[in-house]
Design a protein around this motif. Structure first.
Motif, PDB file in Angstrom:
ATOM      1  N   PRO A  99       6.186 -11.012   8.859  1.00 33.16           N
ATOM      2  CA  PRO A  99       5.778 -11.614   7.577  1.00 33.16           C
ATOM      3  C   PRO A  99       4.122 -11.503   7.069  1.00 33.16           C
ATOM      4  O   PRO A  99       3.447 -11.870   7.777  1.00 33.16           O
ATOM      5  CB  PRO A  99       6.200 -12.798   7.794  1.00 33.16           C
ATOM      6  CG  PRO A  99       7.317 -12.955   8.866  1.00 33.16           C
ATOM      7  CD  PRO A  99       6.700 -11.754   9.667  1.00 33.16           C
ATOM      8  N   ASP A 100       4.046 -10.912   5.899  1.00 30.66           N
ATOM      9  CA  ASP A 100       2.626 -10.798   5.113  1.00 30.66           C
ATOM     10  C   ASP A 100       2.094  -9.793   5.987  1.00 30.66           C
ATOM     11  O   ASP A 100       0.640  -9.796   5.806  1.00 30.66           O
ATOM     12  CB  ASP A 100       2.138 -12.193   4.984  1.00 30.66           C
ATOM     13  CG  ASP A 100       1.162 -12.236   4.158  1.00 30.66           C
ATOM     14  OD1 ASP A 100       1.168 -11.734   2.972  1.00 30.66           O
ATOM     15  OD2 ASP A 100       0.013 -13.103   4.413  1.00 30.66           O
ATOM     16  N   ASN A 101       2.518  -8.913   6.648  1.00 31.67           N
ATOM     17  CA  ASN A 101       1.533  -7.796   7.198  1.00 31.67           C
ATOM     18  C   ASN A 101       0.183  -8.166   7.837  1.00 31.67           C
ATOM     19  O   ASN A 101      -0.834  -7.951   7.394  1.00 31.67           O
ATOM     20  CB  ASN A 101       1.284  -6.784   6.245  1.00 31.67           C
ATOM     21  CG  ASN A 101       0.736  -5.613   6.708  1.00 31.67           C
ATOM     22  OD1 ASN A 101       0.850  -5.004   7.717  1.00 31.67           O
ATOM     23  ND2 ASN A 101      -0.281  -4.786   5.784  1.00 31.67           N
ATOM     24  N   ASN A 140      -3.275 -12.095   6.971  1.00 33.41           N
ATOM     25  CA  ASN A 140      -3.458 -10.753   6.319  1.00 33.41           C
ATOM     26  C   ASN A 140      -4.882 -10.601   5.951  1.00 33.41           C
ATOM     27  O   ASN A 140      -5.727 -11.388   5.733  1.00 33.41           O
ATOM     28  CB  ASN A 140      -2.767 -11.143   4.938  1.00 33.41           C
ATOM     29  CG  ASN A 140      -2.564  -9.807   4.069  1.00 33.41           C
ATOM     30  OD1 ASN A 140      -3.405  -9.698   3.386  1.00 33.41           O
ATOM     31  ND2 ASN A 140      -1.346  -9.101   3.994  1.00 33.41           N
ATOM     32  N   ARG A 173      -2.907  -2.161  -2.323  1.00 31.25           N
ATOM     33  CA  ARG A 173      -1.276  -2.522  -2.293  1.00 31.25           C
ATOM     34  C   ARG A 173      -0.429  -1.516  -2.596  1.00 31.25           C
ATOM     35  O   ARG A 173       0.741  -1.485  -1.881  1.00 31.25           O
ATOM     36  CB  ARG A 173      -1.240  -3.776  -3.244  1.00 31.25           C
ATOM     37  CG  ARG A 173       0.074  -4.430  -3.256  1.00 31.25           C
ATOM     38  CD  ARG A 173       0.214  -5.432  -4.412  1.00 31.25           C
ATOM     39  NE  ARG A 173      -0.632  -6.530  -4.124  1.00 31.25           N
ATOM     40  CZ  ARG A 173      -1.695  -7.004  -4.852  1.00 31.25           C
ATOM     41  NH1 ARG A 173      -1.951  -6.369  -6.075  1.00 31.25           N
ATOM     42  NH2 ARG A 173      -2.501  -8.092  -4.366  1.00 31.25           N
TER      43      ARG A 173
END
Length: 328
Positions: free
Chosen positions: A24-26, A50, A68
């Protein structure tokens, strides 16, 4: 330009960050020492977060959008970013982000390499930075892919891979290699390194990471010039053996000794002998364990080298001998 590359990729030069987009959330799962020096954030402060935590009020949202979009598409990205150190100071750095792809083409990890630049030289330094570290970026991706391939779990889910947080020590061994590579290229314009120097640095790093009071490490290495790719495999095997000794050989003991001796054989090969005076292998236990992550890595690397690995119980502790033919 090669001299410039060596200067850039020093212990405090090129910052390396690895993130895991499957979590989750790299989040960040690895940073090197250069990242800590560049940003002021220690590894424990950065891991699990992150990369956006480095942003601040003056960070350009257009740069963030570029990153992104490229990350979402699983593509390489080059950009100059204004972010903030832990002390609140703003700084600019050139950033290259590149995915490590799985067998199905989806990103398993993202590798980011960073170098600080001045505000008045952004365009010129970004182009220079890209050309200088293209080879290092290529090596990072290939070596991570090799390690991940070696440790894939042979189970009902063959594509499952152990999280990179469990691999940070292996990545650290590669980091040391890249520093040696840059210095070697600058000095001799060849894709070869001084193996003894590299293995000595790996051993010292492991003693620092996995050591404890009372356990000593002695290192004796002969000078050997070895092709870089062969050095990668040898360094990772030696790293696994030393780590196993430091972590498991001295259970219940207040003190101990681990020794690494590296020598050239008469036939142009290399012999590395790792010994400890610890508790030794318990009865019924073999090493390397083929069902363990370290065991799979060692077996795959030894096979790729065409090498032999001999493990024996000593009068005390354990003796491991790695012999690699024709390294010079």
């Amino acid at each position: 330009m090669q001299d410039d590359a060596a200067a850039l990729f020093s212990a405090a030069g090129i910052a390396m960050v690895v993130t895991n987009p499957r979590l989750p959330d790299n989040p960040i799962v690895y940073v090197n020492r250069a990242f800590e020096t560049l940003t002021g954030y220690t590894a424990p402060m950065a891991l699990g977060r992150n990369c956006r935590f480095l942003q601040g009020v003056a960070t350009d949202p257009r740069d963030v959008d570029v990153m992104r979009r490229n990350l979402s598409a699983g593509q390489d990205c080059s950009v100059v970013v204004r972010n903030y150190r832990a002390n609140g100071e703003a700084f600019h750095y050139a950033l290259l982000i590149s995915p490590v792809l799985g067998e199905d083409g989806t990103p398993l990890y993202f590798v980011g390499l960073q170098s600080e630049i001045g505000e008045d030289e952004q365009a010129r330094r970004l182009e220079r930075f890209q050309s200088l570290i293209a080879e290092i970026q290529h090596r990072v991706k290939n070596h991570l892919s090799m390690i991940l391939g070696l440790i894939r779990l042979k189970s009902a889910a063959p594509s499952k891979i152990v999280d990179l947080r469990d691999l940070s020590r292996r990545v650290e061994s590669l980091q040391l290699l890249y520093e040696e590579v840059s210095a070697a290229i600058a000095n001799q314009n060849e894709d070869k390194i001084q193996l003894g120097s590299y293995l000595g640095r790996v051993a010292n790093a492991i003693a620092h990471l996995d050591g404890r009071p009372g356990v000593r490490m002695n290192i004796q290495v002969e000078p050997l010039i070895v092709e870089t790719e062969k050095a990668v495999h040898i360094g990772l095997v030696v790293s696994e053996i030393l780590t196993n000794a430091m972590q498991h050989a001295f259970d219940g003991q207040a003190s101990g000794l681990v020794e690494l001796r590296v020598s050239r054989t008469d036939q142009g090969g290399m012999r590395a002998i790792i010994t400890d005076d610890g508790v030794g292998l318990p009865d019924g236990i073999t090493w390397p364990n083929p069902s363990g992550m370290g065991g799979r890595i060692v077996a795959g690397l030894v096979e790729g080298l065409g090498a032999s690995l001999h493990v024996a119980r000593g009068a005390v502790g354990m003796n491991v001998t790695l012999e690699v033919p024709k390294v010079e």
